[in-house]
Design an enzyme around this catalytic site. Structure first.
Site, PDB file in Angstrom:
ATOM      1  CG  HIS A  84     -32.469 -10.557 -14.661  1.00  0.00           C
ATOM      2  ND1 HIS A  84     -32.783 -10.048 -13.533  1.00  0.00           N
ATOM      3  CD2 HIS A  84     -31.114 -10.090 -14.856  1.00  0.00           C
ATOM      4  CE1 HIS A  84     -32.085  -9.091 -13.036  1.00  0.00           C
ATOM      5  NE2 HIS A  84     -30.692  -9.373 -13.657  1.00  0.00           N
ATOM      6  CG  ASP A  89     -41.536 -15.134 -16.673  1.00  0.00           C
ATOM      7  OD1 ASP A  89     -40.699 -14.600 -16.629  1.00  0.00           O
ATOM      8  OD2 ASP A  89     -42.709 -14.555 -16.622  1.00  0.00           O
TER       9      ASP A  89
HETATM   10  P1  ADP Z   1     -40.706  -9.352 -16.916  1.00  0.00           P
HETATM   11  O1  ADP Z   1     -39.525  -9.084 -16.105  1.00  0.00           O
HETATM   12  O2  ADP Z   1     -40.772 -10.280 -17.922  1.00  0.00           O
HETATM   13  O3  ADP Z   1     -41.489  -7.927 -17.230  1.00  0.00           O
HETATM   14  P2  ADP Z   1     -41.682 -10.049 -14.300  1.00  0.00           P
HETATM   15  O4  ADP Z   1     -43.165 -10.340 -13.647  1.00  0.00           O
HETATM   16  O5  ADP Z   1     -40.717 -10.595 -13.385  1.00  0.00           O
HETATM   17  O6  ADP Z   1     -41.708  -9.994 -15.684  1.00  0.00           O
HETATM   18  O7  ADP Z   1     -41.635  -8.381 -13.649  1.00  0.00           O
HETATM   19  C1  ADP Z   1     -42.547  -7.484 -14.177  1.00  0.00           C
HETATM   20  C2  ADP Z   1     -42.452  -6.082 -13.271  1.00  0.00           C
HETATM   21  O8  ADP Z   1     -43.018  -5.043 -13.773  1.00  0.00           O
HETATM   22  C3  ADP Z   1     -43.104  -6.385 -12.081  1.00  0.00           C
HETATM   23  O9  ADP Z   1     -42.291  -5.961 -10.932  1.00  0.00           O
HETATM   24  C4  ADP Z   1     -44.185  -5.690 -11.930  1.00  0.00           C
HETATM   25  O10 ADP Z   1     -44.907  -5.140 -10.895  1.00  0.00           O
HETATM   26  C5  ADP Z   1     -44.090  -4.658 -13.014  1.00  0.00           C
HETATM   27  N1  ADP Z   1     -45.202  -4.065 -13.824  1.00  0.00           N
HETATM   28  C6  ADP Z   1     -45.886  -5.298 -14.739  1.00  0.00           C
HETATM   29  N2  ADP Z   1     -46.860  -4.338 -15.223  1.00  0.00           N
HETATM   30  C7  ADP Z   1     -46.734  -3.198 -15.105  1.00  0.00           C
HETATM   31  C8  ADP Z   1     -47.613  -2.043 -15.405  1.00  0.00           C
HETATM   32  N3  ADP Z   1     -48.825  -2.065 -16.154  1.00  0.00           N
HETATM   33  N4  ADP Z   1     -47.238  -0.915 -14.642  1.00  0.00           N
HETATM   34  C9  ADP Z   1     -46.119  -0.755 -14.022  1.00  0.00           C
HETATM   35  N5  ADP Z   1     -45.551  -1.929 -13.643  1.00  0.00           N
HETATM   36  C10 ADP Z   1     -45.686  -3.054 -14.100  1.00  0.00           C
HETATM   37  C1  G6P Z   2     -37.201  -8.636 -18.749  1.00  0.00           C
HETATM   38  C2  G6P Z   2     -35.612  -8.461 -19.082  1.00  0.00           C
HETATM   39  C3  G6P Z   2     -35.172  -7.319 -18.539  1.00  0.00           C
HETATM   40  C4  G6P Z   2     -35.832  -6.090 -19.151  1.00  0.00           C
HETATM   41  C5  G6P Z   2     -37.190  -6.221 -18.745  1.00  0.00           C
HETATM   42  C6  G6P Z   2     -38.313  -5.027 -19.685  1.00  0.00           C
HETATM   43  O1  G6P Z   2     -37.474  -8.656 -17.283  1.00  0.00           O
HETATM   44  O2  G6P Z   2     -35.233  -9.709 -18.323  1.00  0.00           O
HETATM   45  O3  G6P Z   2     -33.533  -7.313 -18.731  1.00  0.00           O
HETATM   46  O4  G6P Z   2     -35.239  -4.926 -18.837  1.00  0.00           O
HETATM   47  O5  G6P Z   2     -37.965  -7.340 -19.237  1.00  0.00           O
HETATM   48  O6  G6P Z   2     -37.959  -4.973 -21.064  1.00  0.00           O
HETATM   49  P1  G6P Z   2     -37.253  -3.908 -21.749  1.00  0.00           P
HETATM   50  O7  G6P Z   2     -36.961  -4.439 -23.073  1.00  0.00           O
HETATM   51  O8  G6P Z   2     -38.458  -2.716 -21.753  1.00  0.00           O
HETATM   52  O9  G6P Z   2     -36.034  -3.361 -21.180  1.00  0.00           O
END
Ligand code: ADP
Ligand code: G6P
Length: 473
Positions: free
Chosen positions: A173, A381
């Site tokens: 991912h 990202d």
């Molecule tokens: P990452 O996987 O690195 O966290 P992404 O933008 O690809 O970044 O995915 C983040 C996910 O987490 C999104 O679906 C977003 O809606 C969710 N998210 C981000 N911030 C919050 C928050 N404060 N509360 C709930 N969900 C969140």
């Molecule tokens: C990114 C990674 C996921 C991970 C998520 C949240 O999206 O690709 O594998 O689950 O961040 O991070 P965490 O460490 O809380 O699982």
């Protein structure tokens, strides 16, 4: 014990959250003292895989989210869940250490220096074997097993050794680094061989798949033709599958009268400014939160933006809070927020609303609906789903997205205001173009991006991957 499954997903975490007694909803599993309540966690991956898991009596293997012994396997919403235990020490070494202080920064262009520790590598190996053994145990003869993400890169090879009959897919991912960076990893050959245990290795972008193929050639001398690597008498395919979101879910939320009402309320609570600028990220140093805040501060200082006509809301979800890099980032971000509010806020009128909290899907949708400009400025990202969620939520086709060229999403959302987040002037210009874009142009851009997303949602991502894996002889 669950029955053996013809389809198995292996991920670091299970797609469930444990709910406390005062939280409504949730299903009770187990009996007596072991009665615990679980709820399916929101998220595109589980939504996309849910129909496949239900139809194929699938099992999801992962950690429950609490350290210590694993709960007994249970079923929730038609999915078999097989918890894997992680002790406090595993969390410290495998999860916080090797996964999130070594691999995560290294794979994100070394935006923070990765930390290398021998005992973390060993823990990563031991825990990956635990997941592989769990998968070997639950997978039926000839089953398809789909392993997810950077925490489990050794699982494909370990699983193949235990169960050569299985069809194994792996999806990364996050970005896959160029050769020069990957070569810094002390465990490099082991990780590469781990991934080569799969039949199909999926990446977010074509460039990442090419990095992987070139790396295999460089490190192991494996020949390849096109995107197929010849490895130990087998063929391993590497391809790009850009992940997406559940577009329908976000559109339904954004269309819900309660969410719309909440969006209006949010704007009112912010003082009904002309421009609401929004950032939503995990509090992670790859997300460029500091750069974005700095760009906003300089625009305020130069008088190109002013408070209260414009206001910024930065949601920074707590994440990996015991890892040092994350603690340092929190201090820097909070210092910058304090500086901006100190210089440009007034009593009752802050320039930046900073929220270090998690929100429900509907509150997030309301925030997206309330925002005129969304800032997504990661330094690197894999994809960035927030950018896609914002676009999907803009039902009226208005609003503007400022998007880093270094997010995987920039490969698809070409009508965003793209910028190089390392170039502060470029971020400032992109933000100003987004703030001042005329309504007609904003709608045009948004509707092109929405059309793209409607055709490329997360269900299509999953089916593209599984179809390609299924077609491998
Ligand atoms: P990452 O996987 O690195 O966290 P992404 O933008 O690809 O970044 O995915 C983040 C996910 O987490 C999104 O679906 C977003 O809606 C969710 N998210 C981000 N911030 C919050 C928050 N404060 N509360 C709930 N969900 C969140
Ligand atoms: C990114 C990674 C996921 C991970 C998520 C949240 O999206 O690709 O594998 O689950 O961040 O991070 P965490 O460490 O809380 O699982």
């Amino acid at each position: 014990m669950v029955d053996r499954s013809p389809f198995v997903v292996v991920a670091n975490r299970l797609p469930v959250d444990e709910v406390t007694t005062d939280t409504p909803g949730g299903r009770v599993t187990g009996s007596g003292d072991s009665r615990r309540r679980w709820r399916r966690s929101p998220g595109g991956l589980v939504t996309a895989l849910h129909p496949v898991l239900v139809e194929r009596h699938g099992t999801w293997i992962g950690w429950s989210g609490s350290p210590g012994p694993a709960p007994e396997p249970f079923e929730l919403d038609g999915i078999n869940l097989r918890p894997v235990p992680l002790s406090e020490e595993d969390l410290e070494r495998y999860y916080e250490g090797q996964s999130n202080a070594t691999i995560w920064p290294l794979y994100h262009d070394n935006v923070e220096p990765p930390v290398f520790r021998r005992r973390w590598r060993e823990a990563y190996r031991v825990v990956n074997r635990r997941y592989a053994e769990a998968a070997a145990e639950v997978a039926a003869q000839g089953a398809t097993v789909w392993v997810q993400d950077y925490q489990l890169q050794l699982v494909p090879a370990m699983l193949r050794e235990l169960r050569p009959d299985l069809k194994i897919g792996f999806f990364l991912h996050i970005p896959f680094p160029p050769i020069e960076l990957f070569m810094q990893l002390p465990q490099r050959a082991e990780v590469l061989r781990g991934l080569l245990g799969a039949d199909l290795v999926g990446f977010q972008q074509r460039l990442a798949a090419q990095n992987f193929i070139r790396l295999a050639r460089h490190l192991l001398g494996t020949p390849y033709h096109g995107n197929v690597i010849e490895y130990e008498g087998r063929q391993v395919k590497a391809d790009a599958f850009p992940i997406s979101i559940d577009v329908g879910e976000m559109q339904r939320l954004a269309d819900n009268p309660l969410v719309r009402e909440r969006a209006v309320q949010i704007r009112a609570e912010l003082g009904d400014p002309k421009t609401v600028i929004l950032g939503v990220d995990r509090l992670d140093y790859t997300k460029g939160i500091e750069h974005r805040l700095k760009a906003y501060r300089e625009l305020l200082a130069a008088g190109r933006l002013s408070v209260p006509e414009s206001v910024m809301v930065q949601v920074a979800t707590p994440s990996r809070e015991r890892v040092e890099h994350y603690q340092a980032l929190r201090i820097k971000v909070e210092r910058e927020v304090g500086r901006i509010n100190g210089d440009f806020g007034r009593v009752g009128v802050p320039a930046v609303h900073y929220l270090h909290q998690s929100y429900s899907r509907s509150e997030l949708a309301a925030l997206y609906c309330a925002a005129d400009v969304m800032m997504v400025t990661p330094l690197r990202d894999g994809m960035n789903l927030v950018a896609k969620e914002y676009v999907a939520a803009r039902l009226e086709h208005g609003g503007a997205l400022v998007l880093s060229e270094f997010a995987g999403a920039a490969g698809e959302l070409r009508q965003a205001f793209l910028c190089n987040p390392h170039d502060l002037d470029a971020v400032k210009d992109a933000l100003m173009r987004a703030v001042t874009v005329d309504e007609h142009e904003a709608r045009r851009r948004m509707s092109v991006m929405q059309r793209h997303l409607r055709r490329h949602d997360v269900a299509r991502w999953a089916s593209d991957f599984l179809t390609e894996l299924g077609a491998i002889p």
